[in-house]
Design a protein around this motif. Structure first.
Motif, PDB file in Angstrom:
ATOM      1  N   GLU A 123       6.388   3.372  -8.845  1.00 22.02           N
ATOM      2  CA  GLU A 123       4.581   3.026  -9.854  1.00 22.02           C
ATOM      3  C   GLU A 123       4.881   4.115 -10.536  1.00 22.02           C
ATOM      4  N   GLU A 142      -2.034  -3.288  -2.628  1.00 26.40           N
ATOM      5  CA  GLU A 142      -0.963  -3.670  -1.875  1.00 26.40           C
ATOM      6  C   GLU A 142      -1.564  -3.808  -0.873  1.00 26.40           C
ATOM      7  N   GLN A 170      -3.020  -7.471  -0.601  1.00 25.68           N
ATOM      8  CA  GLN A 170      -1.780  -8.413  -1.079  1.00 25.68           C
ATOM      9  C   GLN A 170      -0.810  -8.946   0.098  1.00 25.68           C
ATOM     10  N   LYS A 171      -0.843  -8.151   1.150  1.00 23.23           N
ATOM     11  CA  LYS A 171      -0.446  -7.803   2.169  1.00 23.23           C
ATOM     12  C   LYS A 171       0.881  -6.946   2.413  1.00 23.23           C
ATOM     13  N   ILE A 172       1.106  -6.009   1.076  1.00 26.47           N
ATOM     14  CA  ILE A 172       2.812  -5.560   0.153  1.00 26.47           C
ATOM     15  C   ILE A 172       2.529  -4.383   1.191  1.00 26.47           C
ATOM     16  N   GLU A 222       2.083  -3.550   4.193  1.00 26.70           N
ATOM     17  CA  GLU A 222       3.267  -4.355   5.773  1.00 26.70           C
ATOM     18  C   GLU A 222       4.495  -4.138   5.566  1.00 26.70           C
ATOM     19  N   VAL A 223       4.715  -4.770   4.227  1.00 25.76           N
ATOM     20  CA  VAL A 223       5.954  -5.095   4.196  1.00 25.76           C
ATOM     21  C   VAL A 223       6.428  -3.130   3.199  1.00 25.76           C
ATOM     22  N   LEU A 224       6.125  -2.370   2.986  1.00 29.70           N
ATOM     23  CA  LEU A 224       6.689  -1.067   2.291  1.00 29.70           C
ATOM     24  C   LEU A 224       6.536  -0.857   3.657  1.00 29.70           C
ATOM     25  N   ILE A 225       5.460  -0.599   4.825  1.00 32.47           N
ATOM     26  CA  ILE A 225       5.615   0.196   5.549  1.00 32.47           C
ATOM     27  C   ILE A 225       7.074   0.008   6.315  1.00 32.47           C
ATOM     28  N   LEU A 263       5.264   6.483   1.557  1.00 28.24           N
ATOM     29  CA  LEU A 263       4.613   5.790   0.828  1.00 28.24           C
ATOM     30  C   LEU A 263       3.141   7.212   0.090  1.00 28.24           C
ATOM     31  N   LEU A 291      -2.289  -0.271   7.930  1.00 28.37           N
ATOM     32  CA  LEU A 291      -2.352  -1.350   8.024  1.00 28.37           C
ATOM     33  C   LEU A 291      -3.420  -1.708   8.936  1.00 28.37           C
ATOM     34  N   ARG A 311       5.362  -4.514  16.075  1.00 28.52           N
ATOM     35  CA  ARG A 311       5.486  -2.768  15.285  1.00 28.52           C
ATOM     36  C   ARG A 311       5.868  -1.691  15.824  1.00 28.52           C
ATOM     37  N   ILE A 317       6.888   1.376  13.529  1.00 32.64           N
ATOM     38  CA  ILE A 317       5.786   1.831  12.614  1.00 32.64           C
ATOM     39  C   ILE A 317       4.495   1.758  13.791  1.00 32.64           C
ATOM     40  N   ARG A 338      12.594   6.275  13.361  1.00 32.83           N
ATOM     41  CA  ARG A 338      12.792   5.080  11.957  1.00 32.83           C
ATOM     42  C   ARG A 338      14.257   4.728  11.541  1.00 32.83           C
ATOM     43  N   PRO A 384       7.117 -10.642   7.276  1.00 36.22           N
ATOM     44  CA  PRO A 384       5.949 -10.612   7.569  1.00 36.22           C
ATOM     45  C   PRO A 384       5.398 -11.874   7.339  1.00 36.22           C
ATOM     46  N   GLU A 395       1.808 -12.344   6.642  1.00 33.40           N
ATOM     47  CA  GLU A 395       1.094 -12.580   5.273  1.00 33.40           C
ATOM     48  C   GLU A 395       2.328 -11.999   4.256  1.00 33.40           C
ATOM     49  N   ARG A 396       2.381 -12.703   3.102  1.00 36.24           N
ATOM     50  CA  ARG A 396       3.573 -12.356   2.247  1.00 36.24           C
ATOM     51  C   ARG A 396       3.322 -11.558   1.416  1.00 36.24           C
ATOM     52  N   GLY A 397       3.583 -10.513   0.892  1.00 38.74           N
ATOM     53  CA  GLY A 397       3.297  -9.805   0.150  1.00 38.74           C
ATOM     54  C   GLY A 397       4.019  -9.460  -0.705  1.00 38.74           C
ATOM     55  N   LEU A 398       3.692  -9.567  -2.122  1.00 40.39           N
ATOM     56  CA  LEU A 398       4.148  -8.761  -3.423  1.00 40.39           C
ATOM     57  C   LEU A 398       3.697  -8.491  -4.492  1.00 40.39           C
ATOM     58  N   TYR A 457      11.800  -3.145  -2.689  1.00 41.15           N
ATOM     59  CA  TYR A 457      12.008  -3.012  -1.811  1.00 41.15           C
ATOM     60  C   TYR A 457      13.730  -3.442  -1.043  1.00 41.15           C
ATOM     61  N   LEU A 492      13.588   0.784  -0.589  1.00 35.47           N
ATOM     62  CA  LEU A 492      13.250   1.591  -0.136  1.00 35.47           C
ATOM     63  C   LEU A 492      13.998   1.112   1.131  1.00 35.47           C
TER      64      LEU A 492
END
Lengths: 439, 305
Positions: A11, A245, A248-250, A252-255, A263, A421, B48, B53, B70, B80, B82-85, B98, B101
């Motif tokens: 960040e 985030e 842009q659905k980021i 979900e990837v992070l979580i 986060l 989410l 999930r 999650i 976890r 996922p 839905e793509r997220g970048l 990524y 993480l």
């Protein structure tokens, strides 16, 4: 590396590498001091075109005096560096001219001269009533200034002063009072503003020092505004990054890799680091300039420590609240609506700082500066005003604000966890409360 | 045979809505398990929960030998739907982040990223920003982010959507290779042909309940050989008015029908009426089975929570 730290570092690097950060660094001084600098730079860039104005002197006794004063001003009052070798004109000349046919019916005169002003032959014109010198103020004593450019106030201001001084001199003369005596008797007596006297360790009397405007008003106000700007430049940005985030659905990837709390906390720490970087930059330059101007002694070192502590508290409070809002919303528009109440809390010090500065130990100041969302900035302001609030008030403020900060982070983490989410409708405040108290 | 994922009587509700009800499922280690089901049926909720999650209201979720924490997440790769970048980051930075993480150290990640980028024909894009990538490229980057940390369990949600045939082949090969290396793959998709082709087992969830679970073979045999694929010379009119015939699907070039009775009777009846070009008695496709289960209401429900 710990995941929270990983989030924080990413960040931080993303923020400080962005163009917005660079622009922000430059914008703050520009906003704070730009006006002064521009004013300083454009001081000499005034329009030096001669200002011609017609005078209809119905009394027949004023024009001479005005013309004499204008001539005197044009000779001595419009240059800088008169004592130096190279006088430079910095103000326009005022050129009065008498209107030839004062007998003409007044409406037509006004019209004729107005046309001349419109045509650019004149800048303005002045009509002086015929009884202007009447000592009882009876009859036609009106003085009227006509122009197409009312925003240029130098000329009417100068005329008003000139006319008044002439009229007053005339009145004194009529009353057979000596002008010089009047001047002597009505001279202004200044009041010196001092701090307090004290005893030194060796028992000697330390005389009260003359009040320093910078120390008593400048430093408190600047510390508070700097704090405000630093918080404003970092905390609301969290709302944007979280919302982005999410959109842009980021998220979900992070979580799937870190917990929502990791986060959010990582993001908070990132924002604190960004803000502290700015802080170091700005405080560093403040110290540099104060040292250059040999005024560093005006700012006690403890003030810097308080500044950093309150900055940290304010950022944690507002940063967590703004990230929770970002997480709860699914649309920028909703986020802006929800941001409003939080923004009002941030703004409290902006609405109340003047009365606090004027009376730092009044009941109002004490109460408002102990209200946790306002504490960081208002307590900073009060601490910066010598001699500062009593220690127990500061301690209470720190304890209350720290507690409030923990509460904010906890509640925000709860909202963040569910919100990050969730899709679709933005939750109501009631729903947010349910999220907070849910397991 | 060990189990990678074990769900035991899992129920998850959101307010008054039951997303998943009394679900039990075992995904064997090293298998490719297809998750199918209409939108809003509980697939995402199930995934999930596997990722911890969401926590189930009741029942237990055990993933890679760890339950209710976890701890296993670093060993799971997740792509996922839905793509997220991050658009403003370079490809390499996004992937390094990524991977970080997921607990990978930066040096390890960098080497692997280069290998994967080369493999996906994206080597020259490593230092470009994500925002300049085409949709297909971004898709491949997202895939790399899911597999980079060498996951033991890989969850892929619609990995092929939006890919052209060339890129599709690249990802397909990568998945096959991961599987050969022993990675357990959970594969969520709406594309039944792909599911048939790639999955060892299929799990279908409908309205929060498990409706199918098993190998494709066992599922198909449950539905029997009741599907007839036929092509007639000319129009399909001769089919009309024949007792016991239901048209399942008109594929244009051929029709799929179900016949209540002996298929030979149907053939005789048709031959009497028109010229039959194709007549094949077959098992229903996964597609048909899906539709048979979900037909009553396949209305687009939002893929909730």
């Amino acid at each position: 590396m710990n995941k929270v730290l990983r989030v924080a570092v990413t960040e931080y690097l993303t923020a400080v590498r962005s163009k917005a950060f660079l622009i922000g660094i430059i914008m703050l001084p520009v906003l704070m001091f730009g006006g002064l600098i521009v004013a300083q730079l454009t001081k000499d860039k005034v329009d030096l075109k001669d200002r011609r104005f017609a005078v209809i002197d119905r009394s027949g006794k004023m024009y001479e005096a005005i013309a004499r004063r204008a001539e005197e001003r044009n000779r001595n009052g419009i240059f800088n560096g008169q004592d130096g070798a190279d006088p430079k004109q910095i103000r326009p000349r005022f050129l009065p001219q008498v209107f030839e046919k004062p007998e003409t019916e007044s409406r037509t005169v006004e019209l004729v001269l107005s046309e001349q002003v419109r045509a650019g032959e004149l800048f303005a014109f002045l009509v002086i009533g015929k009884d202007i010198l009447n000592t009882k103020g009876e009859g036609d004593t009106e003085v009227a200034y006509y122009t197409e450019t009312p925003t240029f106030t130098d000329l009417p201001g100068w005329i008003e002063q000139a006319v008044n001084e002439e009229v007053m001199a005339h009145r004194f003369t009529e009353a057979e009072v000596d002008q010089a005596l009047v001047k002597r008797l009505t001279r202004h007596t200044p009041v010196k503003r001092l701090g307090l006297a004290a005893l030194s360790d060796t028992g000697e009397l330390i005389k009260a020092k003359e009040e320093n405007k910078l120390a008593t008003f400048g430093i408190p106000a600047i510390s508070m505004f700097l704090l405000f700007i630093l918080v404003m430049s970092s905390a609301p940005a969290l709302l944007n990054t979280v919302l982005e985030e999410k959109l842009q659905k980021i998220s979900e990837v992070l979580i799937s890799a870190v917990t929502p709390f990791q986060l959010m906390f990582g993001k908070l720490i990132g924002a604190v680091m960004v803000s502290l970087t700015l802080s170091v930059l700005y405080l560093g330059s403040v110290v540099f300039f104060l040292a250059r101007m040999e005024m560093l002694s005006l700012v006690p070192v403890s003030l810097f420590a308080w500044f950093l502590l309150f900055q940290l508290l304010a950022l944690m409070i507002f940063g967590s609240v703004f990230s929770a809002i970002g997480a709860a919303c699914s649309e920028l528009k909703d986020a802006q609506n929800m941001m409003f109440p939080a923004m009002m809390l941030v703004m409290i010090p902006m609405f109340t700082w003047m009365p606090v500065l004027q009376a730092p130990s009044s009941t109002f100041s004490r109460v408002i500066s102990l209200f946790p969302p306002a504490t960081p900035m208002l307590m900073m302001l009060r601490i910066a005003i010598p001699p500062g609030p009593p220690w127990w008030e500061i301690a209470l403020a720190v304890v209350l604000t720290t507690g409030f900060m923990l509460l904010c982070v906890w509640a925000s983490a709860k909202i963040f966890r569910v919100g990050i989410l969730s899709q679709g409708q933005t939750p109501t405040f009631k729903k947010l409360l349910v999220w907070i108290i849910s397991r | 045979m060990t189990t990678a994922v074990r769900l035991t009587h899992v129920t998850k509700t959101f307010g008054a809505h039951t997303a998943v009800e009394d679900l039990s499922l075992e995904v064997p280690t090293g298998s490719v398990y297809g998750f199918i089901g209409p939108n809003g049926s509980g697939k995402t909720t199930t995934i999930r929960m596997i990722l911890h999650i969401f926590h189930p209201d009741s029942g237990s979720v055990e993933v890679l030998g760890t339950a209710t924490s976890r701890a296993a997440n670093d060993r799971i790769g997740y792509l996922p739907e839905e793509r997220g970048l991050y658009k403003k980051m370079t490809v390499k930075r996004v992937l390094t982040y990524y991977a970080g993480l997921k607990g990978m150290n930066t040096a390890d990640a960098r080497g692997l990223i280069d290998t994967w980028l080369e493999r996906m024909n994206l080597g020259e894009w490593a230092n470009r920003k994500v925002e300049v990538l085409s949709k297909g490229m971004a898709q491949k980057i997202q895939f790399i982010s899911a597999v980079l940390a060498r996951p033991e369990l890989l969850i892929l949600d619609e990995p092929f959507s939006g890919l052209d045939p060339v890129n599709l082949e690249v990802i397909h090969e990568a998945i096959v290779e991961l599987r050969q290396r022993g990675t357990t793959i959970i594969f969520s998709t709406h594309d039944m042909a792909t599911a048939e082709k790639m999955c060892d087992s299929i799990f279908m969830i409908y309205k929060g309940r498990k409706v199918l679970d098993g190998t494709l073979d066992s599922i198909q045999s449950r539905y029997g050989e009741d599907t007839i694929r036929l092509r007639l010379n000319g129009s399909v009119d001769p089919l009309k008015g024949l007792e016991g015939v239901t048209l399942v699907r008109d594929q244009g070039r051929y029709q799929e029908v179900r016949y209540a009775g002996d298929p030979q009777d149907l053939l005789r009846a048709l031959v009497a009426k028109t010229e039959v070009r194709l007549f094949e008695v077959t098992r229903p496709s996964l597609h048909d089975i899906f539709i048979r289960i979900a037909r009553p209401e396949t209305g687009e429900a939002a893929d909730h929570e």
